[in-house]
Design an enzyme around this catalytic site. Sequence first.
Site, PDB file in Angstrom:
ATOM      1  N   ALA A  73       0.975  -1.181  -0.055  1.00 29.72           N
ATOM      2  CA  ALA A  73      -0.003  -0.065   0.201  1.00 29.72           C
ATOM      3  C   ALA A  73       1.055   1.252   0.072  1.00 29.72           C
ATOM      4  CB  ALA A  73      -0.947  -0.070   1.268  1.00 29.72           C
ATOM      5  N   GLN A  75       1.430   3.488   2.131  1.00 29.10           N
ATOM      6  CA  GLN A  75       2.299   3.727   3.266  1.00 29.10           C
ATOM      7  C   GLN A  75       2.638   2.418   3.757  1.00 29.10           C
ATOM      8  OE1 GLN A  75       3.508   6.329   5.149  1.00 29.10           O
ATOM      9  NE2 GLN A  75       2.659   7.783   3.949  1.00 29.10           N
ATOM     10  N   SER A  76       3.475   1.644   2.929  1.00 23.85           N
ATOM     11  CA  SER A  76       3.792   0.078   3.166  1.00 23.85           C
ATOM     12  C   SER A  76       5.071   0.250   4.008  1.00 23.85           C
ATOM     13  CB  SER A  76       3.909  -0.603   1.839  1.00 23.85           C
ATOM     14  OG  SER A  76       4.894  -1.832   2.295  1.00 23.85           O
ATOM     15  N   ASN A  77       5.003  -0.406   5.165  1.00 22.06           N
ATOM     16  CA  ASN A  77       6.321  -0.402   6.057  1.00 22.06           C
ATOM     17  C   ASN A  77       7.203  -1.505   5.239  1.00 22.06           C
ATOM     18  OD1 ASN A  77       5.070   1.368   8.288  1.00 22.06           O
ATOM     19  ND2 ASN A  77       3.863  -0.341   8.417  1.00 22.06           N
ATOM     20  N   ALA A  79       7.465  -2.145   2.174  1.00 23.86           N
ATOM     21  CA  ALA A  79       8.208  -1.510   1.055  1.00 23.86           C
ATOM     22  C   ALA A  79       9.432  -0.577   1.635  1.00 23.86           C
ATOM     23  CB  ALA A  79       7.435  -0.644   0.250  1.00 23.86           C
TER      24      ALA A  79
END
Length: 335
Positions: A73, A75-77, A79
């Site tokens: 997403a 705000q992917s942690n 990624a």
Amino acid sequence: MDIARFPRVRLGHFPTPLEPLENLTRALGGPRLWIKRDDCTGLSTGGNKTRKLEFLMAEAQALKADVVITQGATQSNHARQTVAAAARLGMHCHILLEDRTGSTDPDYTDNGNVLLDRLHGATVERRAGGSNMQAEMEAVAARLTDAGRRPYVIPGGGSNPLGALGYANAALELVSQATDRGLRIDHLVTATGSAGTQAGLVVGLQALNSPIRLLGIGVRAPRERQEAMVHDLGCRTWDLLGLRGELPREAVVANCDYVGGGYGVPTPGMVEAVTLLARTEGLLLDPVYSGKGMAGLIDLIRKGAFKQDENIVFLHTGGSVALFGYPSTFGPALR
Ligand SMILES: *Cc1c(COP(=O)(O)O)cnc(C)c1O
């Protein structure tokens, strides 16, 4: 369970601390609450994806990849931690961010994790909500291969059997910490999304024949689908480890009553939980995962789901950087 035979590259600070939550325990009137600090894994502000990436990036290195592709997403942690791991190991990182919330707040679209993705040097591409993200990654991989690169594709959340080994190992780590201090853990509670964390934990606990009951608090899918995802990945992780027998379906328990309006959409319980932990313990949760996970735990405690003398460990999976993507959500609570 022999995890040591799988290649692993060291990326984090382990073991992570196991700490008592004395103030929160008092504020809620029991049971005895503890926190396992996987927000302190050290890699680019930390988080649960670091444990998975130690195994995934080792495979990328073994295959001589020069670029890693993953997705999540906005705000992917996951990624963000993948981009940092790639930077550390001298690989490029190409990420696809899916717009799952529809938020146009510039803090959501470009601050928090997205700022750090860029700072670590990632190529960032966006995709509309509901895209087939696995297919999108494969298309990027084909493009890069044609250009003479050697891409390695990591699934969303790093959730495949290799990644889940990180959490089978975390179960060993937790059980050994509890043994060292003579702590009887009754329940382990964690947010569950792409399923790798819960799947790894359930496999590790089962392999150890541990009596700890594991509860996942869902952040996206309804209960039946979430439990099926965790069990399916757990079975494949079980096979990868060559364990005997099978992973019992009953060992997989998820409560998906705290998702609210959808993945990444704030709920009043999440705002309360994030604010309460910030003010009683000086701890930062996150709005998408650990905040909703803790909201679920708090609500279950208030409903009397646990006994007073039970010890409950909450797995802090990290993600507080995403708070900077949601400033207006916390505005009212801060006035
Ligand atoms: C990814 C993530 C989770 C969920 O872990 P899964 O393995 O995807 O189920 C929980 N908390 C945070 C902060 C995360 O980034």
